[in-house]
Structures are given as C-alpha cells and as structure tokens.
Design a protein around this motif. Structure first.
Motif: not given
Length: 418
Positions: A350-351, A355-357, A365-366, A401-403
């Motif tokens: 997700s991160l 972060s656009s890859g 972030e992780n 992931l939203y689901i």
C-alpha cells in the motif's frame, strides 16, 4: 427536539411580564416540567430539565433568626439595605448552585414581596453558568403560569413523540415511512436533511434508556447551544442519532467539542453524513454516517462522510460478495502467508503504491530497509504473477486494497481472509 426556555419565554413574556435578567446563553435548554419550590432542601427531588419558580419565601424565613415582628413587619423590613442584599445574594447563590448541579433548565423569581432587587453577583454567576434567570412580578399568579407551561410542555411532548416516530421510520424502516408523517413538525418541507451519529459509551447509565434520554435532553444537548427545534435526538441500539433539517456539518465540530468535555462522551467517535434534499433519503444518510463512523481512526473523534473519497463509491455496492470476489481475484493468493506476515506485506504494498513506486520513500514510511521493501514487492509480484510496473495492474491492486480496508471497517464476514 423539546420545548426550550426560550420558546416558553418568547410565547408568554407579554402575558406574564417575564424578563430575562441573566444566563441568556442557556435559553436553549430543554424544559421537562415546572417545579415550584421555596425550600432548597427539596431540590434533590429534581430529575433534570425542570424550570424552577420561587417567591423567595424561604429567604424571609431564613433571616428571621427567631426575632419577633410587629403586624405587617418582615425580616427584610428591619434590615439595612446592605444586609438585605447580602442575605439575598447568599440565599440565591446556594439555591442556584443546587439547581444547576441537578441540571435544572432555569429559574423564575416571583419578585416584589420577598425578593426585590437581584444582586449583580447573582446575575454574573448565572451568566457564567449559562443558567437562565428570569423574573416575574408578584401580581402574576404562580398557578396561572404553571398550568399554562404544563399544558405547553405536554403538547410539545406529544409533537416530539410524533416527530421521533416519523424520523425513526425514515431512518431505520424506510418502507414504513411517508413524508406526510412529518406534517405539522419543524421537519416538514425542509430543503436539507442530515445525520450525525455518536457512539454511546459502554455502561452508560447501565443502558437504561429513560436515564440516557433525560441526560441527553436536559444536560448534554443543552450544552450545544442549538435550539431544540433545529434537530431531533434519537436513541438507536448503541448510538445517539441526531437528525437535522439543515446541514449538520455546520454543527458537528461543536458537538465534538462538547463531547470532549463531557464526563460520559469524552473520546467517543462521532460521524456526520452528507446532505440530502428529502426525508425519504434519510435512511441513506444514516447508512453514510455509519460508514463514516467506522472510518474514525484512533487519533480522530470526528469523521465526515464527504471525506471518504473512493470508499463512498465502493460502499454503494450493495452485494458485498462482489467486493469480496474482486479482492480474492486480485490479492487472494497472499493468504498463503500467515496473518501477521500478510499484513506486513500488504502494508508495504500500500505504501509503495501511494508513493508511486518510490522504494526509498516506502522504506522510510514503513520504517524498514529499502532492501526489505524490494524483496517484499518482488515476492508479491511473483506470487500474484503480475507486472507491478503496469499502470492498469497497479490500479487494480490499489482498488483491492481499498476494498480490503472497507470490508475490515464494516466487519465483513470474510475479514479473516483479508
């Protein structure tokens, strides 16, 4: 929605020559009944919301101190002005303190015999407490105003019950609702309707509905400083449901602030719906408020449905199996991992997409090493058999992931697989 001190005052101020001398900020307080008392020791019988009225007879008695008086003489008549004012201040301060501690809605002083001038200290006290203090001349008979107000309160209570019944149908049983049920109420013909949902704390009055209602009507809601006619407050399962005939987003933050200072509701989650144009749509707004409530993070106490973005779109899919199937099709193979490991991988994924890859940004972030991020992303791509650099693939994964988040927040039966 109940009758307020302001409503009673506005309707009868000329009839009974009533004046508001202090506590104007509390005029929106709900009134449950009239309560006549001359002895502060009986104030303990108050249950909350009563509008008290007194002549100050007990003040006269309390300052006699056993002194004999001639015919026509009173305790006040032989006291100096300074002594009179001091005795009145002391008596009223204690009297009003007792009333406010029991959530009385206000006090009417029948002035002209035992109480004349109201001390400035008392007015300042009522202003500070937002406790309405009103006066009515001695010539007005108490029985008249008490009977009148009693009739008005009973009539209003019937209207409240009718309104709440109609709104409950609109919210929870739309198939039983007809807009004609709101005829004659403040909600009839309104151009806007909206909902605020607030959690009820565990063990709140041990779930005794009557006590909860009294607390909401005659304590909590009075602190909102919103006229009772502007909303209805309904108890439903483990929630307080506010229905407004306006845009509730304008008052949601006020409600949140009041809740944050309340001994029972501090820390409780609050959600506000979008706005609809007809009462027939209120069931949708209730559902929207429930969705927003499920998205309140541990750091948040207020969530606006309009801030949910794509989740608003996904939540409109009525058949949850469609969403579950999409998730299973896209990310279901990751159930190979243990739950903890799967959560770590999906969080990294997700991160990475957010972060656009960018590997380094994802690692930061992780809170992990960039090599770990690289390994996890390659491992996910390998297990799913996808090219994670493909734009359409990324879009599909992001949607899955939203689901996943939506289903987890709404207590999906397939939560253990997400």
């Amino acid at each position: 929605m109940s009758i307020s001190v302001q409503s009673l005052y506005s309707a009868t101020k000329d009839i009974y020559r009533i004046k508001v001398i202090a506590g104007k900020d509390g005029m929106n307080r709900n009134v449950s009944w009239m309560y006549y008392t001359e002895d502060e020791s009986t104030i303990s019988f108050i249950r909350g919301g009563e509008l008290a009225v007194t002549t100050g007879l007990h003040l006269e008695r309390s300052v006699q101190n056993g002194k004999p008086f001639n015919d026509g003489e009173t305790a006040h008549s032989i006291m100096t002005e300074e002594e009179k004012m001091h005795a009145t201040t002391e008596y009223l301060a204690h009297f009003i303190t007792e009333l406010t501690e029991r959530n009385a809605s206000g006090l009417i002083l029948n002035t002209g015999k035992y109480i004349n001038d109201i001390p400035e200290e008392i007015c300042a006290m009522c202003d500070r407490l937002s406790f309405p203090l009103l006066t009515m001349p001695w010539e007005i008979h108490l029985i008249d105003i008490m009977q009148d107000y009693g009739n008005r309160i009973v009539s209003d209570r019937q209207k409240v019950m009718t309104t709440e019944k109609a709104l409950s149908n609109a919210l929870f049983f739309p198939e039983q609702f007809d807009s004609a049920q709101l005829d004659g109420t403040r909600f009839a013909g309104a151009e806007k309707y909206s909902v605020i949902l607030m959690q009820i704390p565990e063990e709140f009055f041990n779930g005794e509905e009557e006590k909860i209602r009294r607390y909401m009507d005659f304590s909590f809601n009075g602190k909102l400083r919103i006229m009772p006619s502007e909303f209805a407050c309904i108890l439903h399962k483990n929630h307080i449901v506010y229905v407004f005939h306006s845009d509730a987003r304008n008052v949601a933050q006020t409600l949140c602030t009041v809740a944050s200072h309340d001994r029972y509701f501090k820390g409780m989650k609050i959600a506000v719906s979008a706005v609809c144009g007809t009462p027939e749509e209120l069931s949708n707004e209730y559902r929207h408020a429930k969705l927003a409530l499920s998205f309140c993070t541990p750091e948040e106490t207020l969530c606006d449905y309009n801030s949910l973005g794509i989740y608003r779109l996904l939540a409109e899919v009525q058949d949850r199996r469609i969403l579950e199937a999409f998730y299973e099709e896209t990310l279901g193979k990751l159930t190979f991992f243990s739950e903890d490991k799967r959560n770590d991988y999906l969080n990294t994924l997700s991160l990475y997409l957010e972060s656009s890859g960018k590997i380094q940004k994802t690692a930061e972030e992780n809170a992990t090493h960039r090599n770990t991020v690289n390994y996890r992303i390659h491992k996910i791509a390998e297990m799913l058999g996808i090219d994670i650099q493909d734009g359409q693939t990324r879009y599909k994964i992001q949607t899955a992931l939203y689901i996943r988040k939506l289903l987890k927040r709404t207590e999906c039966t397939q939560e253990q697989r997400l």
